[in-house]
Design a protein around this motif. Sequence first.
Motif, PDB file in Angstrom:
ATOM      1  N   ILE A  96       0.839  -1.198   0.000  1.00  0.00           N
ATOM      2  CA  ILE A  96       0.000   0.000   0.000  1.00  0.00           C
ATOM      3  C   ILE A  96       0.880   1.257   0.000  1.00  0.00           C
ATOM      4  O   ILE A  96       0.640   2.187  -0.748  1.00  0.00           O
ATOM      5  N   ASN A  97       1.871   1.276   0.881  1.00  0.00           N
ATOM      6  CA  ASN A  97       2.870   2.347   0.913  1.00  0.00           C
ATOM      7  C   ASN A  97       4.179   1.739   1.422  1.00  0.00           C
ATOM      8  O   ASN A  97       4.297   0.527   1.482  1.00  0.00           O
ATOM      9  N   SER A  98       5.135   2.559   1.790  1.00  0.00           N
ATOM     10  CA  SER A  98       6.453   2.054   2.182  1.00  0.00           C
ATOM     11  C   SER A  98       6.422   1.063   3.335  1.00  0.00           C
ATOM     12  O   SER A  98       7.261   0.169   3.419  1.00  0.00           O
ATOM     13  N   PHE A  99       5.459   1.204   4.246  1.00  0.00           N
ATOM     14  CA  PHE A  99       5.438   0.377   5.447  1.00  0.00           C
ATOM     15  C   PHE A  99       4.150  -0.423   5.633  1.00  0.00           C
ATOM     16  O   PHE A  99       3.979  -1.082   6.653  1.00  0.00           O
ATOM     17  N   THR A 100       3.231  -0.370   4.679  1.00  0.00           N
ATOM     18  CA  THR A 100       1.940  -1.006   4.850  1.00  0.00           C
ATOM     19  C   THR A 100       1.637  -1.948   3.687  1.00  0.00           C
ATOM     20  O   THR A 100       1.833  -1.594   2.527  1.00  0.00           O
ATOM     21  N   TYR A 101       1.131  -3.144   4.049  1.00  0.00           N
ATOM     22  CA  TYR A 101       0.785  -4.156   3.056  1.00  0.00           C
ATOM     23  C   TYR A 101      -0.621  -4.663   3.327  1.00  0.00           C
ATOM     24  O   TYR A 101      -1.058  -4.737   4.478  1.00  0.00           O
ATOM     25  N   LEU A 102      -1.310  -5.050   2.260  1.00  0.00           N
ATOM     26  CA  LEU A 102      -2.604  -5.707   2.364  1.00  0.00           C
ATOM     27  C   LEU A 102      -2.396  -7.154   1.973  1.00  0.00           C
ATOM     28  O   LEU A 102      -1.885  -7.451   0.889  1.00  0.00           O
ATOM     29  N   CYS A 103      -2.769  -8.064   2.867  1.00  0.00           N
ATOM     30  CA  CYS A 103      -2.632  -9.495   2.621  1.00  0.00           C
ATOM     31  C   CYS A 103      -4.025 -10.105   2.586  1.00  0.00           C
ATOM     32  O   CYS A 103      -4.819  -9.906   3.501  1.00  0.00           O
ATOM     33  N   LEU A 104      -4.309 -10.850   1.514  1.00  0.00           N
ATOM     34  CA  LEU A 104      -5.623 -11.440   1.337  1.00  0.00           C
ATOM     35  C   LEU A 104      -5.523 -12.959   1.290  1.00  0.00           C
ATOM     36  O   LEU A 104      -4.625 -13.506   0.649  1.00  0.00           O
ATOM     37  N   PRO A 105      -6.460 -13.639   1.928  1.00  0.00           N
ATOM     38  CA  PRO A 105      -6.478 -15.106   1.876  1.00  0.00           C
ATOM     39  C   PRO A 105      -6.995 -15.590   0.533  1.00  0.00           C
ATOM     40  O   PRO A 105      -7.515 -14.806  -0.267  1.00  0.00           O
ATOM     41  N   VAL A 106      -6.897 -16.871   0.283  1.00  0.00           N
ATOM     42  CA  VAL A 106      -7.397 -17.476  -0.948  1.00  0.00           C
ATOM     43  C   VAL A 106      -8.899 -17.199  -1.076  1.00  0.00           C
ATOM     44  O   VAL A 106      -9.626 -17.144  -0.084  1.00  0.00           O
ATOM     45  N   GLY A 107      -9.326 -16.957  -2.296  1.00  0.00           N
ATOM     46  CA  GLY A 107     -10.740 -16.753  -2.551  1.00  0.00           C
ATOM     47  C   GLY A 107     -11.234 -15.350  -2.318  1.00  0.00           C
ATOM     48  O   GLY A 107     -12.387 -15.043  -2.566  1.00  0.00           O
ATOM     49  N   ASP A 108     -10.382 -14.453  -1.843  1.00  0.00           N
ATOM     50  CA  ASP A 108     -10.801 -13.072  -1.631  1.00  0.00           C
ATOM     51  C   ASP A 108     -10.708 -12.329  -2.966  1.00  0.00           C
ATOM     52  O   ASP A 108     -10.189 -12.840  -3.952  1.00  0.00           O
ATOM     53  N   ILE A 109     -11.196 -11.108  -2.989  1.00  0.00           N
ATOM     54  CA  ILE A 109     -11.205 -10.301  -4.205  1.00  0.00           C
ATOM     55  C   ILE A 109      -9.770 -10.119  -4.706  1.00  0.00           C
ATOM     56  O   ILE A 109      -8.859  -9.862  -3.930  1.00  0.00           O
ATOM     57  N   ASN A 110      -9.590 -10.230  -6.007  1.00  0.00           N
ATOM     58  CA  ASN A 110      -8.260 -10.029  -6.605  1.00  0.00           C
ATOM     59  C   ASN A 110      -7.815  -8.589  -6.436  1.00  0.00           C
ATOM     60  O   ASN A 110      -8.597  -7.662  -6.565  1.00  0.00           O
ATOM     61  N   ILE A 111      -6.546  -8.417  -6.161  1.00  0.00           N
ATOM     62  CA  ILE A 111      -5.964  -7.091  -6.071  1.00  0.00           C
ATOM     63  C   ILE A 111      -5.656  -6.638  -7.485  1.00  0.00           C
ATOM     64  O   ILE A 111      -5.040  -7.353  -8.267  1.00  0.00           O
ATOM     65  N   ASP A 112      -6.083  -5.436  -7.816  1.00  0.00           N
ATOM     66  CA  ASP A 112      -5.889  -4.876  -9.141  1.00  0.00           C
ATOM     67  C   ASP A 112      -5.099  -3.580  -9.003  1.00  0.00           C
ATOM     68  O   ASP A 112      -5.373  -2.796  -8.095  1.00  0.00           O
ATOM     69  N   ASP A 113      -4.161  -3.329  -9.880  1.00  0.00           N
ATOM     70  CA  ASP A 113      -3.352  -2.110  -9.814  1.00  0.00           C
ATOM     71  C   ASP A 113      -4.201  -0.851  -9.939  1.00  0.00           C
ATOM     72  O   ASP A 113      -3.795   0.214  -9.512  1.00  0.00           O
TER      73      ASP A 113
END
Length: 79
Positions: free
Chosen positions: A60-77
């Motif tokens: 998300i930024n220099s120090f923040t990440y979004l982690c999604l489990p299987v089956g969750d919505i795909n991350i799109d740029d």
Amino acid sequence: MKEIIYKIRSYSESVEVLDQLQAGYRIILDIENVERTEAQRVIDFLCGGIYIIKGQIQQINSFTYLCLPVGDINIDDDQ
């Protein structure tokens, strides 16, 4: 879907993050308080674990990440 915010302080806490992902939680990960080399170890570990469970991770930024489990919505740029 439930979300958990983790403010990681050490590499040893990364196992708990992966456990919560396996349980189906979305994780917002803050690594701001971790030394740079140790932060890289955390991200490397999580990337490997997330790959194994077929989840996703997005910076998300220099120090923040979004982690999604299987089956969750795909991350799109575009999001």
